[in-house]
Scaffold this motif. Structure first.
Motif, short mmCIF file in Angstrom:
data_model
loop_
_atom_site.label_atom_id
_atom_site.label_comp_id
_atom_site.label_asym_id
_atom_site.label_seq_id
_atom_site.Cartn_x
_atom_site.Cartn_y
_atom_site.Cartn_z
N SER A 30 26.72 45.56 34.47
CA SER A 30 26.35 45.98 35.82
C SER A 30 27.51 46.58 36.60
CB SER A 30 25.79 44.79 36.61
OG SER A 30 26.82 43.86 36.91
N LEU A 31 28.68 46.65 35.98
CA LEU A 31 29.89 47.07 36.67
C LEU A 31 30.27 48.51 36.41
CD1 LEU A 31 32.13 43.94 35.93
CD2 LEU A 31 30.81 44.40 38.01
N TYR A 32 30.64 49.21 37.49
CA TYR A 32 31.28 50.52 37.35
C TYR A 32 32.75 50.21 37.13
CZ TYR A 32 31.86 55.56 38.22
OH TYR A 32 32.13 56.90 38.10
N ALA A 48 40.43 57.24 35.37
CA ALA A 48 39.09 57.50 34.83
C ALA A 48 38.13 56.43 35.31
CB ALA A 48 39.12 57.54 33.31
N GLY A 49 36.85 56.76 35.32
CA GLY A 49 35.82 55.81 35.68
C GLY A 49 34.61 55.98 34.78
N ILE A 50 33.86 54.90 34.61
CA ILE A 50 32.65 54.97 33.80
C ILE A 50 31.56 54.15 34.46
CG2 ILE A 50 33.42 53.09 32.25
CD1 ILE A 50 31.93 54.66 29.98
N ALA A 51 30.41 54.80 34.65
CA ALA A 51 29.28 54.15 35.30
C ALA A 51 28.54 53.24 34.32
CB ALA A 51 28.34 55.21 35.85
N THR A 52 27.63 52.47 34.86
CA THR A 52 26.86 51.56 34.01
C THR A 52 26.06 52.32 32.96
OG1 THR A 52 25.08 51.58 35.63
CG2 THR A 52 26.69 49.81 35.81
N HIS A 95 39.91 48.00 36.59
CA HIS A 95 39.52 47.65 37.96
C HIS A 95 38.01 47.78 38.13
CE1 HIS A 95 39.10 47.96 42.31
NE2 HIS A 95 38.53 49.13 42.15
N PHE A 96 37.46 46.92 38.95
CA PHE A 96 36.13 47.14 39.48
C PHE A 96 36.05 46.55 40.88
CE2 PHE A 96 34.16 42.94 39.29
CZ PHE A 96 34.89 42.27 38.31
N ASN A 97 35.06 47.00 41.60
CA ASN A 97 34.81 46.52 42.95
C ASN A 97 33.40 45.94 42.99
OD1 ASN A 97 33.55 46.89 45.76
ND2 ASN A 97 35.75 47.08 46.16
#
Length: 114
Positions: A30-32, A48-52, A95-97
């Motif tokens: 469930s985490l981005y 970089a980032g990766i969506a669910t 990291h995640f928020n």
């Protein structure tokens, strides 16, 4: 909650490394998820980032060289880094928020040098 990075080290320019970050204490799927880095004397920057669902984003300085991916069965996010440059030298953090709270790992050091 724990985020534990691994995979850093010393590599020559042009080389490759794969970083891993294992997340516990949250429903990982469930985490981005993000990778950030911080070079000595510099501000922390997004890499970089990766969506669910697997959609990815990259910072301009790493596009075409780095690839972020995730394995929800292993609660792990990866950063494949190719064609490394000396300016990629930094501590890399995952990291995640969640609900307005930022969660960070302790980081893993990547040094690119001949």
């Amino acid at each position: 909650v724990q985020l534990v990075e691994s995979g850093g080290g010393l590599v020559q320019p042009g080389g490759s490394l794969r970083l891993s970050c294992v997340v516990s204490g949250f429903t990982f799927s469930s985490l981005y998820m993000y990778w950030y880095r911080q070079a000595p004397g510099q501000q922390r920057e997004s890499v970089a980032g990766i969506a669910t669902g697997g959609t990815t984003t990259y910072g301009d300085s790493v596009k075409g060289r780095f690839t972020i991916s995730r394995d929800n069965a292993k609660n792990t996010v990866y950063l494949q880094m190719n064609s490394l440059k000396p300016e990629d030298t930094a501590v890399y953090y995952c990291h995640f928020n969640r609900a307005g709270i930022n969660y960070w790992g302790k980081g893993t050091l990547v040094t690119v040098s001949s």
